[in-house]
Motif scaffolding. Structure first.
Motif, mmCIF file in Angstrom:
data_model
loop_
_atom_site.group_PDB
_atom_site.id
_atom_site.type_symbol
_atom_site.label_atom_id
_atom_site.label_comp_id
_atom_site.label_asym_id
_atom_site.label_seq_id
_atom_site.Cartn_x
_atom_site.Cartn_y
_atom_site.Cartn_z
ATOM 1 N N ASP A 75 1.613 10.236 -3.234
ATOM 2 C CA ASP A 75 2.695 9.749 -2.266
ATOM 3 C C ASP A 75 2.960 8.832 -2.961
ATOM 4 O OD1 ASP A 75 2.725 7.633 0.113
ATOM 5 O OD2 ASP A 75 2.631 9.299 0.722
ATOM 6 N N PRO A 76 4.678 9.314 -2.644
ATOM 7 C CA PRO A 76 5.874 7.792 -3.934
ATOM 8 C C PRO A 76 5.223 6.392 -3.180
ATOM 9 C CG PRO A 76 6.649 10.022 -2.232
ATOM 10 C CD PRO A 76 5.237 10.130 -2.172
ATOM 11 N N GLY A 77 5.261 6.197 -1.854
ATOM 12 C CA GLY A 77 5.042 5.170 -1.849
ATOM 13 C C GLY A 77 3.812 4.315 -1.705
ATOM 14 N N ALA A 78 2.827 5.266 -1.835
ATOM 15 C CA ALA A 78 1.355 4.507 -2.424
ATOM 16 C C ALA A 78 1.093 4.486 -3.555
ATOM 17 C CB ALA A 78 0.535 5.608 -1.920
ATOM 18 N N GLN A 79 1.848 5.256 -4.301
ATOM 19 C CA GLN A 79 1.667 5.301 -6.360
ATOM 20 C C GLN A 79 2.954 3.939 -5.975
ATOM 21 O OE1 GLN A 79 5.257 7.234 -7.888
ATOM 22 N NE2 GLN A 79 3.699 7.910 -9.499
ATOM 23 N N HIS A 80 4.210 3.595 -5.613
ATOM 24 C CA HIS A 80 4.212 2.288 -5.245
ATOM 25 C C HIS A 80 4.141 0.961 -5.459
ATOM 26 C CE1 HIS A 80 7.706 -0.667 -6.729
ATOM 27 N NE2 HIS A 80 8.292 -0.512 -5.468
#
Length: 595
Positions: free
Chosen positions: A271-276
């Motif tokens: 998940d890109p948001g969780a990664q950031h």
């Protein structure tokens, strides 16, 4: 005597006040992996600061910010190195010059004199930044420099000691020199690798959302007693994502990807948001308990910022390319995505299957299921005779396979025509007959022109740049006027293609060492090919060598130079397969992107 420490503005805060990027004012929350590195590079004196990381993220940006911050706060004689002059011009046009032009604080320092600001030079009354090409000797051995940034220094020639020569320009600055080394994965045993080994080895960690512990992103664990421990990227097996046509369903593969915590074995979905968010609370942790205080290095890989499904796709494609005789994709993935040291010997052995006899005879028709093999005839030209082989290639359920169909020593061009006609390999509009033109080139070119054949020329180059920007082991086709200098000039042209002798041998050696899913060689020859054929294809031997630095590499030695003709034919057939798109490539169906 202890020198007083001067108070300077925090470099990250300076960037937030002065730097404009494509999204607006610089924000540290957009670059969490950059913050500690920039501070260390700006504040360290008399020390190497390195950043080993994946491509297209923060490495070059950090070097630019360091140069501009330092030009304002602590101006000095400085230089930024890249590998070539062309790379520097592109860097200047696309990145550095626009960044300077958008930084008002720097523009105010530059006097209104033309020479003060050019494509490759920026200066203020107290300091300057030059853009220099590392592959120019004069740039490595010129006037003294206090501050150096050396981009992608993994590619600098270790055998010529480029990095050492560049650093020697700082000898006049005993304690205040600064050297920042942003780079993709280094070559194992190189000078850059030695610096990393003795450095602090700060590695990017994030908190696992399952157990709350700090973990570094890893691709997979190293095997222990033959078993791979839990942890790292996980995805479906090939059998699980192979469709009814025997091809990989790339969408299904991407949708199967997740990360497994190496401590608690918890599942972390992409998940890109969780990664950031994980990066915002992430930190670099020192992994070397006894570092050289003059070597402060940081490391991250693409799992910290890139889409995991796309990384798995790249990895899978590179491993497929390896199974088809091409290591370049795997090397690029290890260096530029995982940012790990590259050592060819970790991925290929110097050994090959010496006796890859197949259960078939010369001339036997090969009819693999649901695919039509493609055949090539390659000819080694001698003074009064020729060595000819016909080899067939086919992709079977995603695996490259190859069979020897014919091998013959013949004494006339007519005999070559007979073989070509037998297998439908030549005609006025199509030809898959290739002659070695390195011996008696003019005569070979005329012979090829008469029969609509193609000339091959082995070359010392490792690869050739094509008009589409890609580099391949063969060059684009030249057309040679075989009547040049005669009354027949311009009447008949023959296609001629140069190829890399070293890379063709390398790929042949690699393919000869590969076994398929049935544990049988994928590259074989007929069981009645004979002892002379076997002797000649084994004339060239791949041997491992060790540089003084400890780096292991492979080279070739011809142990039977008078009996290598069928080996030369096989080498040329490898180039044919590469031109046909069979070696080192895999086509991906046009499907929707993964979610």
């Amino acid at each position: 005597m202890t020198l007083p420490k001067t108070e300077r503005q925090d470099p990250v805060a300076w960037c937030e006040q002065n730097i404009q990027l494509d999204y607006g004012n610089f924000k540290r929350k957009n670059h969490p992996l950059l913050v500690d590195v920039l501070r260390a590079a700006a504040e360290s004196r008399g020390a190497y600061v390195g950043l080993i990381g994946s491509v297209q993220h923060i490495k070059t940006l950090t070097a630019q910010l360091l140069q501009l911050y330092s030009l304002h706060v602590s101006p000095a004689s400085s230089a930024h190195y890249d590998l070539t002059g062309d790379a520097l011009k592109e860097f200047s046009d696309d990145k550095f010059t626009p960044l300077i032009d958008s930084t008002e604080r720097i523009l105010k320092l530059i006097p209104d004199q033309k020479y003060r600001k050019t494509k490759l030079y920026t200066s203020t009354p107290l300091g300057h930044v030059r853009l220099l090409s590392a592959n120019v000797l004069a740039n490595r051995n010129s006037k003294t420099l206090e501050r150096i940034t050396a981009d992608e220094s993994w590619a600098y020639k270790d055998e010529e000691k480029w990095l050492e020569q560049i650093h020697s320009r700082q000898n006049s600055f005993n304690w205040q020199w600064q050297m920042f080394l942003p780079s993709s994965g280094q070559t194992e045993g190189s000078e850059l690798d030695q610096l990393w080994q003795r450095s602090s080895q700060h590695t990017w960690h994030v908190k696992c959302p399952c157990c709350g512990e700090d973990i570094p992103y890893i691709w997979k664990q190293a095997p222990v007693d033959g078993k791979v421990p839990p942890g790292g990227i996980r995805y479906a097996s090939r059998d699980e994502v192979t469709n009814t046509e025997g091809e990989i369903d790339w969408v299904a593969l991407r949708e199967s990807v997740y990360y497994q915590c190496q401590l608690c074995e918890g599942r972390i979905d992409w998940d890109p948001g969780a990664q950031h968010e994980r990066n915002l609370t992430g930190r670099y942790i020192q992994m070397n308990s006894n570092p050289d205080p003059q070597c402060v290095f940081y490391h991250y890989n693409a799992l910290a910022h890139a889409p995991w499904p796309e990384l798995v796709t790249k990895w899978k494609r590179s491993t497929i390319a390896r199974s088809r005789g091409d290591l370049s994709g795997l090397e690029e993935f290890v260096r530029k995505q995982l940012a790990q040291p590259w050592n060819e010997s970790n991925y290929v052995s110097a050994e090959k299957i010496e006796h890859a006899r197949g259960d078939y005879v010369l001339g036997e028709k090969w009819e693999p299921k649901s695919t039509e093999p493609i055949m090539f005839a390659t000819v080694d030209v001698q003074k009064d005779h020729f060595y000819v082989i016909v080899r067939a290639w086919s992709i079977i359920e995603g695996e490259l396979h190859s069979r020897l169909i014919e091998r013959e020593k013949v004494y006339s061009s007519g005999a070559i025509r007979d073989i070509a006609d037998k297998y439908g390999l030549a005609g006025a509009t199509m030809s898959r007959v290739f002659l070695d033109g390195n011996y008696n080139s003019i005569q070979v070119q005329r012979l090829a022109a008469e029969n609509y054949w193609i000339v091959f020329r082995g070359d010392k180059a490792r690869d050739f740049r094509h008009s589409d920007g890609l580099r391949r082991i063969y060059a684009e086709t030249d057309y040679i006027d075989v009547g040049e200098g005669t009354i027949g000039a311009g009447r008949k042209l023959v296609p001629q293609i140069r190829f890399s002798k070293h890379e063709s041998m390398n790929r042949l050696s690699l393919i000869r060492g590969i076994k398929g899913r049935n544990d049988q060689p994928v590259w074989t020859y007929a069981k009645d090919a004979g002892a002379i054929y076997e002797r000649q294809i084994n004339a060239w031997q791949k041997i491992s060598k060790t540089k003084p630095s400890g780096e292991v590499y492979y080279d070739f030695i011809n142990r039977d130079p008078d009996n290598d003709h069928y080996g030369d034919c096989e080498k040329m057939n490898i180039v044919c397969a590469a031109m046909a798109g069979l070696i080192g490539v895999d086509s991906e169906p046009q499907q929707k992107n993964s979610k």
